[in-house]
Scaffold this motif. Structure first.
Motif, mmCIF file in Angstrom:
data_model
loop_
_atom_site.group_PDB
_atom_site.id
_atom_site.type_symbol
_atom_site.label_atom_id
_atom_site.label_comp_id
_atom_site.label_asym_id
_atom_site.label_seq_id
_atom_site.Cartn_x
_atom_site.Cartn_y
_atom_site.Cartn_z
ATOM 1 N N ILE A 21 0.847 -1.195 0.000
ATOM 2 C CA ILE A 21 0.000 0.000 0.000
ATOM 3 C C ILE A 21 0.879 1.241 0.000
ATOM 4 O O ILE A 21 1.850 1.327 0.751
ATOM 5 C CB ILE A 21 -0.939 0.040 1.229
ATOM 6 N N ALA A 63 -3.507 -0.094 -3.331
ATOM 7 C CA ALA A 63 -3.194 -1.342 -2.634
ATOM 8 C C ALA A 63 -3.156 -2.455 -3.677
ATOM 9 O O ALA A 63 -4.041 -2.538 -4.534
ATOM 10 C CB ALA A 63 -4.242 -1.651 -1.575
ATOM 11 N N VAL A 107 -8.038 1.292 4.426
ATOM 12 C CA VAL A 107 -7.390 -0.021 4.518
ATOM 13 C C VAL A 107 -8.359 -1.032 5.134
ATOM 14 O O VAL A 107 -8.494 -2.151 4.628
ATOM 15 C CB VAL A 107 -6.079 0.059 5.332
ATOM 16 N N ILE A 139 0.853 -6.315 5.433
ATOM 17 C CA ILE A 139 0.840 -5.081 4.663
ATOM 18 C C ILE A 139 2.254 -4.520 4.594
ATOM 19 O O ILE A 139 2.898 -4.303 5.617
ATOM 20 C CB ILE A 139 -0.125 -4.051 5.281
ATOM 21 N N TYR A 186 0.088 5.149 8.471
ATOM 22 C CA TYR A 186 -0.190 3.722 8.608
ATOM 23 C C TYR A 186 0.140 3.183 10.001
ATOM 24 O O TYR A 186 0.064 1.985 10.231
ATOM 25 C CB TYR A 186 0.612 2.929 7.562
#
Length: 189
Positions: free
Chosen positions: A9, A34, A80, A90, A98
């Protein structure tokens, strides 16, 4: 259906032009991307008679894209959660937006393109592949669409990039085309 397994991502600026160095003046928009990473085990050409010998190849799987207003955690984390199954691995570039992924049940691996001012030779290759294809597609198809048109164009790109063309996908492409054309007429382009 949400992405699952190993997923890269990242965000990118797409479309439009950079008239000044001030990002708020750009006609570009930010897109979050993504991409599932699939592993394919091909026979090893050096050992063709050995059924256990193989060469692992990583390829891009399914993708999700969306136009986003910013790259803050308040924007990225809900996106997400909607698009990637919890428990997935991820890979990100370590952006602070994030930081909450582990608390949400994801396994996070950071891939730094540079560290202490030096290039590491690592990057998010699958996200780069999809992002570069999106940019090329926007230039070729929409001549660098303006900000208001990007969300429909991003959806249309994902639908057009699918490998199998079933009726539902063709309907999505046609619907996205209609929305894109309507937005262009409304904006006077």
């Amino acid at each position: 259906e949400p992405l699952t397994g190993r997923v890269q991502i990242d965000e990118a600026w797409v479309g439009g032009v950079e008239k000044t160095k001030v990002r708020s003046d750009w006609t570009k928009c930010m897109v979050v991307v993504a991409v599932e990473i699939r592993e394919i085990n091909d026979p090893d050409p050096n050992f063709p008679d050995d059924p256990n010998a193989g060469v692992l190849r990583l390829v891009a799987g399914r993708a999700r894209l969306a136009v986003i207003p910013d790259n803050k955690a308040e924007t990225l984390l809900p996106w997400v959660a909607k698009n990637v199954t919890p428990g997935s691995i991820i890979e990100t570039d370590g952006h602070k937006g994030y930081d909450g992924l582990r608390a949400m049940g994801y396994k996070v691996e950071t891939i730094l393109a540079s560290s202490h001012g030096k290039k590491t030779g690592m990057n998010l290759t699958m996200v780069g592949l999809v992002t570069n294809n999106l940019k090329r597609w926007l230039l070729g198809t929409h001549k660098g669409a303006v900000r208001s048109q990007h969300d429909g164009a991003a959806r249309r790109f994902v639908a057009a990039a699918r490998f199998h063309a079933d009726v539902a996908v063709l309907d999505q492409i046609q619907a996205a085309d209609a929305v894109f054309a309507a937005e262009a007429v409304q904006s006077g382009e």
